[in-house]
Design a protein around this motif. Structure first.
Motif, PDB file in Angstrom:
ATOM      1  N   GLY A 239      40.814  10.282  47.842  1.00 38.69           N
ATOM      2  CA  GLY A 239      41.262  11.627  48.201  1.00 38.69           C
ATOM      3  C   GLY A 239      41.123  12.537  46.987  1.00 38.69           C
TER       4      GLY A 239
ATOM      5  N   ASP B 132      43.458  14.297  45.900  1.00 39.19           N
ATOM      6  CA  ASP B 132      44.709  14.082  45.150  1.00 39.19           C
ATOM      7  C   ASP B 132      44.440  13.226  43.911  1.00 39.19           C
TER       8      ASP B 132
ATOM      9  N   PHE C 223      49.398  24.564  46.216  1.00 43.20           N
ATOM     10  CA  PHE C 223      49.479  23.228  46.801  1.00 43.20           C
ATOM     11  C   PHE C 223      50.713  22.485  46.239  1.00 43.20           C
TER      12      PHE C 223
ATOM     13  N   TYR D 285      45.160  25.408  36.749  1.00 40.23           N
ATOM     14  CA  TYR D 285      44.782  24.988  38.105  1.00 40.23           C
ATOM     15  C   TYR D 285      44.594  26.229  38.967  1.00 40.23           C
TER      16      TYR D 285
ATOM     17  N   CYS E 119      43.366  27.345  42.985  1.00 40.91           N
ATOM     18  CA  CYS E 119      43.112  26.789  44.312  1.00 40.91           C
ATOM     19  C   CYS E 119      42.567  27.909  45.190  1.00 40.91           C
TER      20      CYS E 119
ATOM     21  N   ASN F  60      46.127  26.867  49.353  1.00 42.82           N
ATOM     22  CA  ASN F  60      47.144  26.303  50.240  1.00 42.82           C
ATOM     23  C   ASN F  60      48.494  26.622  49.597  1.00 42.82           C
TER      24      ASN F  60
ATOM     25  N   ASP G  87      40.444  23.831  42.612  1.00 40.50           N
ATOM     26  CA  ASP G  87      40.597  23.060  43.844  1.00 40.50           C
ATOM     27  C   ASP G  87      39.934  23.809  45.001  1.00 40.50           C
TER      28      ASP G  87
ATOM     29  N   ALA H 179      39.418  22.445  48.172  1.00 41.11           N
ATOM     30  CA  ALA H 179      39.579  21.548  49.322  1.00 41.11           C
ATOM     31  C   ALA H 179      39.095  22.204  50.622  1.00 41.11           C
ATOM     32  N   TYR H 180      39.167  23.548  50.683  1.00 43.58           N
ATOM     33  CA  TYR H 180      38.809  24.262  51.918  1.00 43.58           C
ATOM     34  C   TYR H 180      37.509  25.050  51.763  1.00 43.58           C
TER      35      TYR H 180
ATOM     36  N   SER I 209      38.510  15.319  53.476  1.00 42.90           N
ATOM     37  CA  SER I 209      39.667  15.252  54.386  1.00 42.90           C
ATOM     38  C   SER I 209      39.771  16.434  55.334  1.00 42.90           C
ATOM     39  N   LYS I 210      39.129  17.544  55.019  1.00 42.69           N
ATOM     40  CA  LYS I 210      39.363  18.760  55.811  1.00 42.69           C
ATOM     41  C   LYS I 210      38.182  19.011  56.745  1.00 42.69           C
TER      42      LYS I 210
ATOM     43  N   ARG J  35      40.365   8.744  52.978  1.00 45.90           N
ATOM     44  CA  ARG J  35      40.777   9.089  51.612  1.00 45.90           C
ATOM     45  C   ARG J  35      39.595   9.117  50.635  1.00 45.90           C
TER      46      ARG J  35
HETATM   47  N1  PMP Z   1      44.077  20.247  47.621  1.00 42.81           N
HETATM   48  C1  PMP Z   1      44.600  21.029  48.569  1.00 42.81           C
HETATM   49  C2  PMP Z   1      44.637  22.501  48.323  1.00 42.81           C
HETATM   50  C3  PMP Z   1      45.102  20.491  49.748  1.00 42.81           C
HETATM   51  O1  PMP Z   1      45.634  21.292  50.680  1.00 42.81           O
HETATM   52  C4  PMP Z   1      45.044  19.087  49.940  1.00 42.81           C
HETATM   53  C5  PMP Z   1      45.577  18.412  51.189  1.00 42.81           C
HETATM   54  N2  PMP Z   1      46.616  18.958  51.804  1.00 42.81           N
HETATM   55  C6  PMP Z   1      44.499  18.313  48.928  1.00 42.81           C
HETATM   56  C7  PMP Z   1      44.013  18.916  47.783  1.00 42.81           C
HETATM   57  C8  PMP Z   1      44.438  16.822  48.988  1.00 42.81           C
HETATM   58  O2  PMP Z   1      43.586  16.386  49.955  1.00 42.81           O
HETATM   59  P1  PMP Z   1      43.026  14.891  49.966  1.00 42.81           P
HETATM   60  O3  PMP Z   1      43.793  14.097  48.961  1.00 42.81           O
HETATM   61  O4  PMP Z   1      43.202  14.431  51.348  1.00 42.81           O
HETATM   62  O5  PMP Z   1      41.584  15.027  49.560  1.00 42.81           O
END
Ligand code: PMP
Length: 367
Positions: free
Chosen positions: A90, A92, A116, A155, A157, A161, A186, A188-189, A214-215, A223
């Motif tokens: 993941g 994370d 986040f 950090y 993002c 989130n 970050d 993620a989106y 994951s998204k 993961r």
């Molecule tokens: N970064 C952000 C901004 C997230 O919203 C999330 C999941 N909610 C993650 C990281 C982690 O996602 P994952 O570990 O599933 O890749």
């Protein structure tokens, strides 16, 4: 023998850490975790069905070399450039490993707040002090204040989130150029956003961009996340991460999904296009019910409302799960009006969106 209990033997900061507990019970329509609500790509499901025994009985690859090469192609980076990818359990794991690689005990990590929720938790576990700098009035990054923190790690993002808002290129470039330490960006989106900033890794070896399957990719259960950056930074993050973090089945399933086939990458791209169309429709419908919706560049929307907790409970009673947030910074006027509360709602197939809208309309009519 020690007379201390296990609890007393634990580090005080670990004892004080809450377990991550998103308010999730299985629901009929679960819009609470920003995953791909259309499900998983058929190409990945086939890999799971047809996996050979050796994918379970033998260890996975040490540092996912084949997957890293496929990610370089997916992101559109030159394979011969000085850029590399580090994978993780993941994203994370990428965030955690980056903090472990660069964050010394008592040093600081700075970020725009709110962001986040795992960031302060992972920072605490890694001995880092969290410094949250509020977003500007229009949800921009306060780039100068962030840089002035002089933090070891900054950090960012985007899309963020829980706000779903996207940062401007100017602000990201300012932080990347002037931050004194490591910049952890970050994305993620990213797949849902109008632009990505991954191109900036070419010009700055202290920048690492974290991404996830994951998204948009519908593979949260497997993961797999990754970081993109200079050889120098990805190598150090991989050392802090350790070997064997991506399991064999997950690596094969992601590789199959990254293939430009109808059941792989085309499936992902089609769902992303739908999510982008549905989030605009959903925002309009919510505005029609009298809600304020923050501008969204992700696969979810944030709706500041004083009634967040009550609405969340009433929706749950009607089989719809959304995330109720509290304690959002009141220095932002929308959150001052909502007393720091908001609903975060994932975007998915229109039938799910319609179920949510009907349930909300029903709750409002009962007030
Ligand atoms: N970064 C952000 C901004 C997230 O919203 C999330 C999941 N909610 C993650 C990281 C982690 O996602 P994952 O570990 O599933 O890749």
């Amino acid at each position: 023998m020690s007379a201390l209990s296990v609890h007393q033997l634990a580090r005080a900061d670990v004892r004080a850490l809450p377990l991550y507990s998103p308010d999730g019970i299985p629901g009929i329509v679960d819009l609470s975790d920003n995953t791909n609500l259309w499900g998983a790509p058929p190409a990945a499901l086939r890999v799971l069905r047809d996996a050979p025994a050796s994918a379970l009985s033998r260890y996975p690859s040490l540092y996912s070399a084949e997957l890293r090469a496929a990610i370089v192609r997916y992101v559109g980076l030159e394979p011969a450039s000085a850029i590399d990818v580090v994978t993780g359990c993941g994203s994370d794991d990428i965030l955690d490993s980056t903090m472990r690689a660069f964050g010394g005990q008592g040093e600081r990590i700075a970020f725009s707040a709110p962001t986040f929720s795992m960031i302060p938790t992972l920072a605490g576990l890694n001995g880092l002090e969290s410094v949250g700098i509020p977003f500007t009035r229009d949800f921009g990054i306060d780039a100068e204040r962030l840089v002035d923190c002089g933090a070891k790690i900054t950090y960012l993002c985007t899309p963020n989130n829980p706000t779903a808002t996207a940062a401007s290129r100017k602000a990201v470039e300012h932080v990347v150029t002037h931050a004194p330490g490591i910049v952890l960006l970050d994305e993620a989106y990213a797949e849902f956003a109008p632009e990505t900033f991954v191109d900036l890794v070419g010009g700055n070896d202290r920048l690492i961009v974290a991404r996830t399957f994951s998204k948009a990719f519908g593979l949260a259960g497997l993961r797999v996340g990754y970081g993109i950056g200079s050889y120098a930074i990805t190598d150090l993050v991989a050392r802090a991460r350790g070997p064997y973090k991506v399991n064999s089945i997950a690596e094969r399933a992601v590789l199959a999904t990254l293939d430009a086939t109808r059941d792989g990458l085309d499936w992902v791209r089609e769902k992303v296009t739908l999510a982008i169309a549905h989030r605009a429709r959903l925002a309009d419908a919510l505005a029609g019910l009298g809600f304020l919706v923050l501008p969204t560049a992700a696969n979810f929307v944030l709706v500041p409302t004083r009634q967040a907790a009550e609405l969340c409970g009433s929706l749950r009673a009607r089989g719809v799960l959304v995330r109720a947030l509290a304690d959002l910074p009141r220095s932002l006027s929308v959150f001052e009006e909502s007393e720091g509360r908001a609903l975060r709602i994932g975007v998915g197939p229109w039938e799910m969106m319609q179920t949510l809208i009907d349930a909300l309309a029903d709750v409002l009519s009962c007030e």
